[in-house]
Design an enzyme around this catalytic site. Structure first.
Site, PDB file in Angstrom:
ATOM      1  CE  LYS A 119     -21.471  -7.494  -6.968  1.00 31.72           C
ATOM      2  NZ  LYS A 119     -22.509  -6.640  -7.536  1.00 31.72           N
ATOM      3  CE  LYS A 204     -16.952  -2.726  -3.983  1.00 34.36           C
ATOM      4  NZ  LYS A 204     -17.788  -2.576  -5.057  1.00 34.36           N
ATOM      5  CE  LYS A 207     -25.058  -1.438  -2.743  1.00 32.55           C
ATOM      6  NZ  LYS A 207     -25.026  -0.367  -3.697  1.00 32.55           N
TER       7      LYS A 207
HETATM    8  P1  TYM Z   1     -23.106   0.069  -6.563  1.00 37.65           P
HETATM    9  O1  TYM Z   1     -24.538   0.104  -6.223  1.00 37.65           O
HETATM   10  O2  TYM Z   1     -22.281  -1.048  -6.061  1.00 37.65           O
HETATM   11  O3  TYM Z   1     -22.383   1.388  -6.101  1.00 37.65           O
HETATM   12  C1  TYM Z   1     -22.947   2.647  -6.401  1.00 37.65           C
HETATM   13  C2  TYM Z   1     -21.876   3.654  -6.759  1.00 37.65           C
HETATM   14  O4  TYM Z   1     -20.996   3.859  -5.661  1.00 37.65           O
HETATM   15  C3  TYM Z   1     -19.672   3.582  -6.039  1.00 37.65           C
HETATM   16  N1  TYM Z   1     -19.022   2.909  -4.896  1.00 37.65           N
HETATM   17  C4  TYM Z   1     -17.863   3.278  -4.368  1.00 37.65           C
HETATM   18  N2  TYM Z   1     -17.018   4.267  -4.672  1.00 37.65           N
HETATM   19  C5  TYM Z   1     -15.892   4.382  -3.918  1.00 37.65           C
HETATM   20  N3  TYM Z   1     -15.587   3.542  -2.901  1.00 37.65           N
HETATM   21  C6  TYM Z   1     -16.419   2.531  -2.566  1.00 37.65           C
HETATM   22  N4  TYM Z   1     -16.123   1.713  -1.570  1.00 37.65           N
HETATM   23  C7  TYM Z   1     -17.618   2.362  -3.309  1.00 37.65           C
HETATM   24  N5  TYM Z   1     -18.648   1.482  -3.247  1.00 37.65           N
HETATM   25  C8  TYM Z   1     -19.503   1.840  -4.228  1.00 37.65           C
HETATM   26  C9  TYM Z   1     -19.782   2.657  -7.233  1.00 37.65           C
HETATM   27  O5  TYM Z   1     -18.623   2.710  -8.032  1.00 37.65           O
HETATM   28  C10 TYM Z   1     -20.992   3.199  -7.921  1.00 37.65           C
HETATM   29  O6  TYM Z   1     -20.664   4.325  -8.700  1.00 37.65           O
HETATM   30  N6  TYM Z   1     -23.388  -1.543 -11.240  1.00 37.65           N
HETATM   31  C11 TYM Z   1     -23.476  -0.377 -10.401  1.00 37.65           C
HETATM   32  C12 TYM Z   1     -24.804   0.325 -10.464  1.00 37.65           C
HETATM   33  C13 TYM Z   1     -25.244   0.696 -11.840  1.00 37.65           C
HETATM   34  C14 TYM Z   1     -24.793   1.803 -12.603  1.00 37.65           C
HETATM   35  C15 TYM Z   1     -25.533   1.761 -13.821  1.00 37.65           C
HETATM   36  C16 TYM Z   1     -23.847   2.800 -12.378  1.00 37.65           C
HETATM   37  C17 TYM Z   1     -26.199   0.054 -12.575  1.00 37.65           C
HETATM   38  N7  TYM Z   1     -26.359   0.716 -13.776  1.00 37.65           N
HETATM   39  C18 TYM Z   1     -25.314   2.705 -14.816  1.00 37.65           C
HETATM   40  C19 TYM Z   1     -23.640   3.744 -13.380  1.00 37.65           C
HETATM   41  C20 TYM Z   1     -24.373   3.691 -14.587  1.00 37.65           C
HETATM   42  C21 TYM Z   1     -23.250  -0.805  -8.970  1.00 37.65           C
HETATM   43  O7  TYM Z   1     -23.434  -1.935  -8.617  1.00 37.65           O
HETATM   44  O8  TYM Z   1     -22.929   0.185  -8.150  1.00 37.65           O
END
Ligand code: TYM
Length: 340
Positions: A119, A204, A207
């Site tokens: 990032k 991947k 968003k």
């Molecule tokens: P975030 O918001 O980027 O993504 C949310 C969840 O979706 C999964 N994910 C994917 N899985 C498979 N293929 C993809 N292309 C893909 N894109 C996203 C992510 O692995 C995630 O599970 N830091 C985290 C959010 C967070 C969090 C937490 C998660 C904050 N605190 C505590 C678990 C526990 C994040 O940015 O996910």
């Protein structure tokens, strides 16, 4: 929530950043498992808005997007009567525990986080904020506040969950068994641990992808879904087969299997010799059919702000009650004066 269950069930925590659109990758990598596991666990599902401001958000659009995400969580099948759904910013303990954990986390550890490195690189030229660097500590606080046993996420979050484990173990070695050490729950590769961009099967689905054709939003119209899948990058072999040398086709097979429940091997057999055209057309119809009921429910829920606010209010109260207990335990452990 049933009090009996609250005592006996292990705890699950997970969250998604309300930045950009909720896409099929996050659904398959994370939400699908939230739905599967929600009856076995006492669940806390957060809309992690504090994490989202590590990049600039337009305040008005951001606030509305938090409601979009709440309605989508529910439309996907998370029952707000049985689970705690809440905005992270409504529970001050998340920011408070982050400060404490900052003092037990090394600069070196955070510098090694691949997501930070990626990032920060993407923000080249702009100032990289302290918040972006500290992001995994906030995530550790999210998880550790609730005595979490299981964190269902996609593969990209593995390193962050491992850091949360390391911090918990380090803290417990100093002060006794304060934190529960969490495990991650990541789907197998062929079940969608990492859904890739439709335009670039080496990166991947994300968003923040500037190429909108790489990502399928859960709210995309049937026409848009058909167009995006028609354009999806494959290869020149015209053979529907799951293999490391065929990342584009393998990704489409993974999505197809996830939205239909069919086995990848059954899909390979079904499309043997039929080329990519029919495969992509059928996949598009399968995705359209899959998102239709989610969208229908979403639009029913989304316009009723009063009902959505009531869910957030209840979720905030439930989450605060639980998180505050842990924060007090931590404050006592580190030696702050505790007022009774
Ligand atoms: P975030 O918001 O980027 O993504 C949310 C969840 O979706 C999964 N994910 C994917 N899985 C498979 N293929 C993809 N292309 C893909 N894109 C996203 C992510 O692995 C995630 O599970 N830091 C985290 C959010 C967070 C969090 C937490 C998660 C904050 N605190 C505590 C678990 C526990 C994040 O940015 O996910």
């Amino acid at each position: 929530m049933n009090k009996e269950n609250m005592k006996t069930k292990p705890v699950l925590f997970s969250g998604i950043q309300p930045s950009g659109l909720l896409h099929l990758g996050a659904y398959i990598g994370a939400i699908k498992n939230w739905i599967k596991l929600q009856n076995e666990y006492e669940c806390f599902f957060s809309i992690v808005d504090l994490h989202s401001i590590t990049v600039r958000q337009d305040p008005k659009a951001f606030r509305e997007r938090c409601y979009d995400f709440l309605a989508l969580y529910i439309a996907c099948g998370i029952d707000p009567a049985e689970n705690v759904i809440f905005c992270q910013s409504h529970v001050p303990a998340h920011a408070e525990l982050t400060w404490i954990l900052n003092c037990y986390t090394g600069m070196g550890e955070l510098s090694r986080m691949t997501q930070f490195k990626d990032k920060a690189k993407k923000q080249e030229g702009a100032t990289v904020s302290v918040g972006l660097f500290d992001y995994p500590v906030l995530q550790a606080a999210d998880i550790l506040l609730y005595r979490t046993n299981l964190v269902p996420v996609g593969a990209d979050q593995k390193q962050h969950i491992e850091l949360a484990r390391d911090i918990a173990l380090r803290f417990n070695r100093l002060y006794g068994e304060i934190f529960t050490v969490p495990d991650h729950f990541i789907p197998k590769a062929e079940a969608g641990a990492r859904i890739m961009s439709l335009q670039d099967p080496e990166s991947k689905m994300s968003k923040s992808d500037p190429n909108e054709h790489g990502t399928i939003s859960l709210l995309d119209s049937p026409e848009v879904i058909r167009k995006k899948l028609k354009r999806a990058v494959t290869d020149s072999e015209a053979e529907v087969r799951f293999h490391a040398t065929k990342p584009g086709v393998s990704n489409l097979l993974t999505i197809y299997a996830a939205v239909t429940g069919k086995d990848i091997s059954a899909l390979e057999a079904e499309y043997q010799g039929s080329g990519y055209g029919k495969f992509k057309d059928d996949l598009a119809e399968a995705v359209v059919t899959f998102v239709a009921p989610i969208q229908e429910r979403y639009f029913e829920l989304r316009h009723d702000k009063a009902a959505l606010n009531a869910i957030l209010q209840k979720g905030a109260e439930q989450a605060r009650a639980r998180a505050e207990q842990m924060l007090q335990k931590v404050y006592e452990a580190v030696g702050f004066v505790v007022l009774k």
